[in-house]
Motif scaffolding. Sequence first.
Motif, PDB file in Angstrom:
ATOM      1  N   ALA A  10       0.827  -1.210   0.000  1.00 22.37           N
ATOM      2  CA  ALA A  10       0.000   0.000   0.000  1.00 22.37           C
ATOM      3  C   ALA A  10       0.860   1.259   0.000  1.00 22.37           C
ATOM      4  CB  ALA A  10      -0.908  -0.001   1.227  1.00 22.37           C
ATOM      5  N   ARG A  11       0.465   2.229  -0.815  1.00 21.62           N
ATOM      6  CA  ARG A  11       1.133   3.519  -0.871  1.00 21.62           C
ATOM      7  C   ARG A  11       0.243   4.518  -0.160  1.00 21.62           C
ATOM      8  NH1 ARG A  11       3.435   6.728  -6.221  1.00 21.62           N
ATOM      9  NH2 ARG A  11       1.346   7.607  -6.258  1.00 21.62           N
ATOM     10  N   THR A  12       0.822   5.432   0.577  1.00 20.74           N
ATOM     11  CA  THR A  12       0.021   6.380   1.349  1.00 20.74           C
ATOM     12  C   THR A  12       0.553   7.804   1.192  1.00 20.74           C
ATOM     13  OG1 THR A  12      -0.795   6.910   3.564  1.00 20.74           O
ATOM     14  CG2 THR A  12       1.399   5.996   3.428  1.00 20.74           C
ATOM     15  N   GLU A  13      -0.302   8.737   1.455  1.00 17.71           N
ATOM     16  CA  GLU A  13       0.078  10.155   1.477  1.00 17.71           C
ATOM     17  C   GLU A  13      -0.106  10.725   2.876  1.00 17.71           C
ATOM     18  OE1 GLU A  13      -2.086   8.888  -0.979  1.00 17.71           O
ATOM     19  OE2 GLU A  13      -0.268   8.598  -2.159  1.00 17.71           O
ATOM     20  N   THR A  14      -0.294   9.849   3.846  1.00 12.25           N
ATOM     21  CA  THR A  14      -0.580  10.279   5.220  1.00 12.25           C
ATOM     22  C   THR A  14       0.551  11.123   5.803  1.00 12.25           C
ATOM     23  OG1 THR A  14      -1.845   8.266   5.594  1.00 12.25           O
ATOM     24  CG2 THR A  14      -1.058   9.438   7.556  1.00 12.25           C
ATOM     25  N   THR A  15       0.169  12.142   6.562  1.00  4.87           N
ATOM     26  CA  THR A  15       1.121  12.860   7.400  1.00  4.87           C
ATOM     27  C   THR A  15       0.443  13.208   8.713  1.00  4.87           C
ATOM     28  OG1 THR A  15       2.546  14.792   7.670  1.00  4.87           O
ATOM     29  CG2 THR A  15       0.542  15.109   6.381  1.00  4.87           C
ATOM     30  N   HIS A  29       4.323  10.603  -1.653  1.00  7.17           N
ATOM     31  CA  HIS A  29       3.707   9.270  -1.603  1.00  7.17           C
ATOM     32  C   HIS A  29       4.755   8.307  -1.064  1.00  7.17           C
ATOM     33  CE1 HIS A  29       0.880  11.052  -4.544  1.00  7.17           C
ATOM     34  NE2 HIS A  29       1.977  11.542  -5.091  1.00  7.17           N
ATOM     35  N   TYR A  30       4.365   7.432  -0.157  1.00  7.45           N
ATOM     36  CA  TYR A  30       5.365   6.491   0.356  1.00  7.45           C
ATOM     37  C   TYR A  30       4.774   5.142   0.705  1.00  7.45           C
ATOM     38  CZ  TYR A  30       3.761   8.006   5.016  1.00  7.45           C
ATOM     39  OH  TYR A  30       2.997   8.306   6.115  1.00  7.45           O
ATOM     40  N   ARG A  31       5.661   4.174   0.604  1.00  6.20           N
ATOM     41  CA  ARG A  31       5.350   2.807   1.013  1.00  6.20           C
ATOM     42  C   ARG A  31       6.313   2.425   2.131  1.00  6.20           C
ATOM     43  NH1 ARG A  31       4.983   2.201  -4.848  1.00  6.20           N
ATOM     44  NH2 ARG A  31       2.917   1.376  -5.391  1.00  6.20           N
ATOM     45  N   GLN A  32       5.788   1.993   3.249  1.00  6.68           N
ATOM     46  CA  GLN A  32       6.622   1.470   4.323  1.00  6.68           C
ATOM     47  C   GLN A  32       6.838  -0.006   4.044  1.00  6.68           C
ATOM     48  OE1 GLN A  32       4.162   3.087   7.618  1.00  6.68           O
ATOM     49  NE2 GLN A  32       6.034   4.150   8.244  1.00  6.68           N
ATOM     50  N   SER A  45      11.542   2.754   3.580  1.00  4.71           N
ATOM     51  CA  SER A  45      10.416   3.303   2.833  1.00  4.71           C
ATOM     52  C   SER A  45      10.836   3.678   1.430  1.00  4.71           C
ATOM     53  CB  SER A  45       9.848   4.553   3.521  1.00  4.71           C
ATOM     54  OG  SER A  45       9.254   4.227   4.753  1.00  4.71           O
TER      55      SER A  45
END
Lengths: 148, 148
Positions: A10-15, A29-32, A45
């Motif tokens: 999953a890729r997220t834009e959360t901050t 955009h990042y993937r952990q 990441s």
Amino acid sequence: MPKIDLASIARTETTTYPAPFDQAVAGRHYRQLGPAIGLTDFGVSEVTLDPGAWSSQRHWHEGEDEFAVMLEGEAILVEDEGRTTLHAGDMVAWAKGVRNGHHLINETDRPCRFVVLGGTSSTGGEYSDIDMKFTGEGPYLHKDGTPY
Amino acid sequence: MPKIDLASIARTETTTYPAPFDQAVAGRHYRQLGPAIGLTDFGVSEVTLDPGAWSSQRHWHEGEDEFAVMLEGEAILVEDEGRTTLHAGDMVAWAKGVRNGHHLINETDRPCRFVVLGGTSSTGGEYSDIDMKFTGEGPYLHKDGTPY
């Protein structure tokens, strides 16, 4: 399989940055990867920055080494001493406890992408250009210690 | 400066493998970046494999996560299940304790290059295809525990 299937993660834009500091990372955009691939010794990441986006507010870590390698595109590394342009294959390292804030920003008209690795013992740090600091846990704080 | 000047960091072809196991890594060149860049949370090496060279004998670690990202060229990842071709930008991860040996081998006619990161708590492991194992310290051992 140890070859990482990025598309399956999953890729997220959360901050968790409070406004208005979240705006600069809206195009990040990042993937952990760590949890998906079973690594626990360090965090990994994959980060993509849209044109104009920042990797983070400029910061340093008290207790966590960081290492990044550029995969594609061009980013500007900003530190106290100024700006350094990074291209695919360039590597950067930030040793814990060095109070010289850093971030990567994308000033081009196409995405750039990098991998960043960090330790697992985050003990806090500060943001260089704004009135904010962080601890190993809990909310962001003003530099006088009051929470956001 | 956190941007790493690779050319300033010594490159080595050293191996501690006993003969004849050292032959497969004779065309492996590497730079250990951690000491030069002040990182202690994890180890980082830039590795170049000449045509025909292997990254290591095929092995797994009991107590150390590993992560690698390809920078240029093409390598074959070999594991118990078979072969996977890796290109620039591909990432691989090997979680500690998983007894599935891995290595990267260069079967092309030009060098390939990657960055590999590992934890700092090596507690041993084994080589999958030869009668050899390793501990956190000390000499290589036959699988019956006698030293080389």
